[in-house]
Design a protein around this motif. Sequence first.
Motif, PDB file in Angstrom:
ATOM      1  N   VAL A  43       0.844  -1.199   0.000  1.00  0.00           N
ATOM      2  CA  VAL A  43       0.000   0.000   0.000  1.00  0.00           C
ATOM      3  C   VAL A  43       0.879   1.249   0.000  1.00  0.00           C
ATOM      4  N   ASP A  44       1.901   1.253   0.857  1.00  0.00           N
ATOM      5  CA  ASP A  44       2.808   2.409   0.932  1.00  0.00           C
ATOM      6  C   ASP A  44       3.417   2.731  -0.433  1.00  0.00           C
ATOM      7  N   GLU A  45       3.843   1.689  -1.130  1.00  0.00           N
ATOM      8  CA  GLU A  45       4.522   1.918  -2.411  1.00  0.00           C
ATOM      9  C   GLU A  45       3.568   2.538  -3.440  1.00  0.00           C
ATOM     10  N   TYR A  46       2.318   2.147  -3.400  1.00  0.00           N
ATOM     11  CA  TYR A  46       1.368   2.796  -4.307  1.00  0.00           C
ATOM     12  C   TYR A  46       1.211   4.269  -3.959  1.00  0.00           C
ATOM     13  N   PHE A  47       1.152   4.546  -2.648  1.00  0.00           N
ATOM     14  CA  PHE A  47       1.042   5.950  -2.244  1.00  0.00           C
ATOM     15  C   PHE A  47       2.317   6.728  -2.567  1.00  0.00           C
ATOM     16  N   ALA A  48       3.438   6.014  -2.667  1.00  0.00           N
ATOM     17  CA  ALA A  48       4.686   6.677  -3.055  1.00  0.00           C
ATOM     18  C   ALA A  48       4.815   6.731  -4.585  1.00  0.00           C
ATOM     19  N   ASP A  49       3.689   6.471  -5.273  1.00  0.00           N
ATOM     20  CA  ASP A  49       3.638   6.595  -6.736  1.00  0.00           C
ATOM     21  C   ASP A  49       4.570   5.647  -7.481  1.00  0.00           C
ATOM     22  N   GLN A  50       4.741   4.467  -6.974  1.00  0.00           N
ATOM     23  CA  GLN A  50       5.532   3.451  -7.699  1.00  0.00           C
ATOM     24  C   GLN A  50       4.594   2.773  -8.709  1.00  0.00           C
ATOM     25  N   ASN A  73       4.780   3.166 -12.326  1.00  0.00           N
ATOM     26  CA  ASN A  73       5.191   3.128 -13.731  1.00  0.00           C
ATOM     27  C   ASN A  73       5.794   1.784 -14.099  1.00  0.00           C
ATOM     28  N   TYR A  74       6.251   1.719 -15.358  1.00  0.00           N
ATOM     29  CA  TYR A  74       6.941   0.494 -15.786  1.00  0.00           C
ATOM     30  C   TYR A  74       8.063   0.148 -14.816  1.00  0.00           C
ATOM     31  N   PRO A  75       8.146  -1.098 -14.442  1.00  0.00           N
ATOM     32  CA  PRO A  75       9.338  -1.502 -13.690  1.00  0.00           C
ATOM     33  C   PRO A  75      10.483  -1.746 -14.674  1.00  0.00           C
ATOM     34  N   ALA A  76      11.710  -1.858 -14.150  1.00  0.00           N
ATOM     35  CA  ALA A  76      12.838  -2.220 -15.016  1.00  0.00           C
ATOM     36  C   ALA A  76      12.565  -3.589 -15.621  1.00  0.00           C
ATOM     37  N   ALA A  77      13.044  -3.796 -16.852  1.00  0.00           N
ATOM     38  CA  ALA A  77      12.691  -5.013 -17.579  1.00  0.00           C
ATOM     39  C   ALA A  77      13.168  -6.277 -16.876  1.00  0.00           C
ATOM     40  N   ASP A  78      14.297  -6.193 -16.186  1.00  0.00           N
ATOM     41  CA  ASP A  78      14.764  -7.394 -15.476  1.00  0.00           C
ATOM     42  C   ASP A  78      14.338  -7.374 -14.011  1.00  0.00           C
ATOM     43  N   GLY A  79      13.551  -6.391 -13.645  1.00  0.00           N
ATOM     44  CA  GLY A  79      13.106  -6.283 -12.263  1.00  0.00           C
ATOM     45  C   GLY A  79      13.796  -5.124 -11.582  1.00  0.00           C
ATOM     46  N   MET A  80      13.179  -4.575 -10.558  1.00  0.00           N
ATOM     47  CA  MET A  80      13.752  -3.439  -9.838  1.00  0.00           C
ATOM     48  C   MET A  80      15.049  -3.884  -9.163  1.00  0.00           C
ATOM     49  N   LEU A  81      16.065  -3.034  -9.283  1.00  0.00           N
ATOM     50  CA  LEU A  81      17.376  -3.379  -8.726  1.00  0.00           C
ATOM     51  C   LEU A  81      17.271  -3.708  -7.228  1.00  0.00           C
ATOM     52  N   THR A 108      10.057  -9.298 -21.882  1.00  0.00           N
ATOM     53  CA  THR A 108       9.773  -7.900 -22.194  1.00  0.00           C
ATOM     54  C   THR A 108       8.653  -7.805 -23.216  1.00  0.00           C
ATOM     55  N   HIS A 109       8.672  -8.718 -24.188  1.00  0.00           N
ATOM     56  CA  HIS A 109       7.634  -8.659 -25.214  1.00  0.00           C
ATOM     57  C   HIS A 109       6.300  -9.179 -24.708  1.00  0.00           C
ATOM     58  N   VAL A 110       6.333  -9.988 -23.674  1.00  0.00           N
ATOM     59  CA  VAL A 110       5.079 -10.460 -23.084  1.00  0.00           C
ATOM     60  C   VAL A 110       4.565  -9.433 -22.064  1.00  0.00           C
ATOM     61  N   GLY A 111       5.487  -8.670 -21.504  1.00  0.00           N
ATOM     62  CA  GLY A 111       5.087  -7.685 -20.490  1.00  0.00           C
ATOM     63  C   GLY A 111       4.694  -8.341 -19.184  1.00  0.00           C
ATOM     64  N   ALA A 112       5.269  -9.523 -18.940  1.00  0.00           N
ATOM     65  CA  ALA A 112       4.849 -10.284 -17.755  1.00  0.00           C
ATOM     66  C   ALA A 112       5.665  -9.903 -16.533  1.00  0.00           C
ATOM     67  N   TRP A 113       5.835  -8.609 -16.318  1.00  0.00           N
ATOM     68  CA  TRP A 113       6.590  -8.145 -15.153  1.00  0.00           C
ATOM     69  C   TRP A 113       5.739  -8.234 -13.894  1.00  0.00           C
ATOM     70  N   ALA A 114       6.401  -8.264 -12.764  1.00  0.00           N
ATOM     71  CA  ALA A 114       5.682  -8.081 -11.504  1.00  0.00           C
ATOM     72  C   ALA A 114       5.400  -6.590 -11.377  1.00  0.00           C
ATOM     73  N   PRO A 115       4.249  -6.212 -10.844  1.00  0.00           N
ATOM     74  CA  PRO A 115       3.954  -4.788 -10.681  1.00  0.00           C
ATOM     75  C   PRO A 115       5.048  -4.119  -9.855  1.00  0.00           C
ATOM     76  N   ARG A 116       5.353  -2.893 -10.244  1.00  0.00           N
ATOM     77  CA  ARG A 116       6.466  -2.171  -9.637  1.00  0.00           C
ATOM     78  C   ARG A 116       6.305  -1.998  -8.117  1.00  0.00           C
ATOM     79  N   ALA A 117       5.113  -1.625  -7.682  1.00  0.00           N
ATOM     80  CA  ALA A 117       4.906  -1.400  -6.240  1.00  0.00           C
ATOM     81  C   ALA A 117       5.123  -2.704  -5.466  1.00  0.00           C
ATOM     82  N   GLU A 118       4.632  -3.808  -6.004  1.00  0.00           N
ATOM     83  CA  GLU A 118       4.804  -5.105  -5.353  1.00  0.00           C
ATOM     84  C   GLU A 118       6.289  -5.483  -5.294  1.00  0.00           C
ATOM     85  N   GLN A 119       7.015  -5.144  -6.350  1.00  0.00           N
ATOM     86  CA  GLN A 119       8.457  -5.430  -6.338  1.00  0.00           C
ATOM     87  C   GLN A 119       9.164  -4.635  -5.245  1.00  0.00           C
ATOM     88  N   MET A 120       8.853  -3.344  -5.172  1.00  0.00           N
ATOM     89  CA  MET A 120       9.521  -2.493  -4.176  1.00  0.00           C
ATOM     90  C   MET A 120       9.163  -2.954  -2.765  1.00  0.00           C
TER      91      MET A 120
END
Lengths: 224, 437
Positions: B75-82, B84-92, B293-305
Amino acid sequence: MSNETVIKLDNVSVFQEHSAVVNNINLEVKKGEFVYMIGKTGSGKSSLLKTLYGELPLKQGEATVAGFNLKNVKRKEIPFLRRKLGIVFQDFQLLSDRSVYENLRFVMKATGWKDEAAIKKQIDSVLKKTGLENKGQKMPYELSGGEQQRVSVARALVNSPEIILADEPTGNLDPETSSEIMSLLLDIAKSGTAILFATHDFILYNKFPSRTLKFENGKVEQLG
Amino acid sequence: MLNCGKFQNMSAAATNVKDLKVSKLAENIIGSEIIKLAGEVNEKIKQGEKIYNLTIGDFNPKQFPIPAELKQYIVDEYFADQTNYPAADGMLELRNAVSNLLKQRGGLDYKNDEILIAGGARPVIYAIFRTLVDANDTVIFAVPSWNNNHYTYLNGAKPVVIQATPENNFMPRAEDIKPFIKEATLLALCSPQNPTGTIFSKEALEEICDMVIAENLRRGPEQKPLYVMYDQIYWALVLGENKHYNPVSLRPEMRNYTVFVDGISKSLAATGVRVGWSMGPKRIIDKMKAVLTHVGAWAPRAEQMATAKYLSDLNLYDTYLVTQKKKISDRLEGFYKGFMALKSEGFGVHAITPQAAIYLTIQFNLNGKKTAEGNVLENTADVTRYILDEAKIAVVPFYAFGADKDSTWYRLSVGTCSLEDVSAAIESLRAALKKLS
Ligand SMILES: Nc1ncnc2c1ncn2[C@@H]1O[C@H](COP(=O)(O)OP(=O)(O)O)[C@@H](O)[C@H]1O
Ligand SMILES: Cc1ncc(COP(=O)(O)O)c(C=O)c1O
Ligand SMILES: [Mg+2]
């Protein structure tokens, strides 16, 4: 229309977990009555319906549904309560791997029907009532949305229920198909089954006026 | 209504929706067998029956919630506006956290560029197949197992199916695999295993590794090696004294040939959060990244953070797992003891000692038995139905995991059951078994 009461609620409060979502409902519904339940998302329509079919426990007040006193109803009796009720949801929840006929037969077997001849007779009868005479052998994916919802109405009718609880049954359908389902349910009400019909659909609501319960601010107001 | 005629025409064409032609791949794809069974079970529940639904390979959040901190962080990460697209290999941040988790708890050394984050384990598996397997390549897997047949199909590859046996806890052995490895591109292994709740012993896995290493020496560098996909999504849920092993820790030479499937879906009961990852040789991980990357099957950015933040404190993780494993183990042990008690009373049931995950392997040996109504249980389908109708217990037959249609073995999942349900279900089963003659 007879005067027989099929639902009676005295000071019922509806709970989700530990918090009351609707308070002090008093309500009497008679055989063959058609009653709307309207109100915003989250106002408690589904929760009341769930309480009536024994999915949520009755924690406060007195309720009698199709002859069952919900206060004392035992877990073991719930299947018998459900047989007096037909429940129709927004998503049709048909078994996708078998025909319309087999969908109905599955429910009948699960609710204690054994005699195949009697099963066939009853299925033919409910398919006729719902305008699906020729669709028994169809698979769900061969039917339109309106037809699939007719099947779920047919499924709700197999045990000749006293009451149908319909939770936004037209929510997935276009206006024209919704009207058709509505007419079907009104016919069913005319033949003596009480219907509680939760909806969002004001076009439908205005087109087919009937008794109404309005859910707002944790209360139920009776209109018309 | 405007344009009514036009729409009518369209819907006339669409009335034969079922006849619309689609790709051959889509035409022949099969859904999950388990989902079919679940439909019947749900219908019975809707009719008001109390069913012990032990079919679901998922957690009921009322029984097994995700960690409270993780929930808050998301929830916090969504409120922190995370958002957008995550990095293609995942958030560092998350790749670093996973790298640390693997080092501290998993006995594995993978750097952040040898890790790929995806939206759960499934896209990882898809990417592994896409990256390693060409059409008509051979994929070896044992049955019962989870979904290998579908991924093999999606790649137009040739499956080689090995029948695992109860004597080996339904885990495949090197000697079962050996006759087929010369042609194979991928060997799909899973431990702890779905559907059996069992794990590889150190020796059994070592034998398989040695065989793969020898085969790859034989092939030489010109040829595509034999790869191992090692699905360890349940590794944090190894129970009691049991120990999880992986090919790379046992045999460092396996590092070039092993691609791991992993994530939080099972360890943190977070099946709907959709954070999974893979570890493997950098070249393969990079290619998998390109595929996903072409499938776009990333984990949502907020969930990653949020997952990165959660995993940055492994005390939290350890504490959570202690409770979680205790709850799982109580249920699995309860069922196991219940089945063994019924067995000792002379009923035709059996179970395999649970080692991990949320599954118990059980057996109903009831073919030929007669019900109170005088019907004979002729086959597995009859037995499954009887257990559902009379004992009110729903479990998944192993044929849904690729085993033989008349296998008498089943998967019992405890992810959605309460502790009270365990003894009640066993009693209900005892009553149903007593009615058979
Ligand atoms: N399974 C549930 N658990 C907890 N709370 C719920 C659950 N389902 C609904 N609620 C809550 O109960 C209230 C009434 O919801 P609901 O009965 O679904 O309303 P409606 O059907 O009118 O949209 C809402 O505040 C909703 O968040
Ligand atoms: C062995 C195995 N691998 C992978 C998965 C899929 O995990 P995810 O939900 O992260 O895609 C499952 C889930 O059932 C599983 O049992
Ligand atoms: Mg609702």
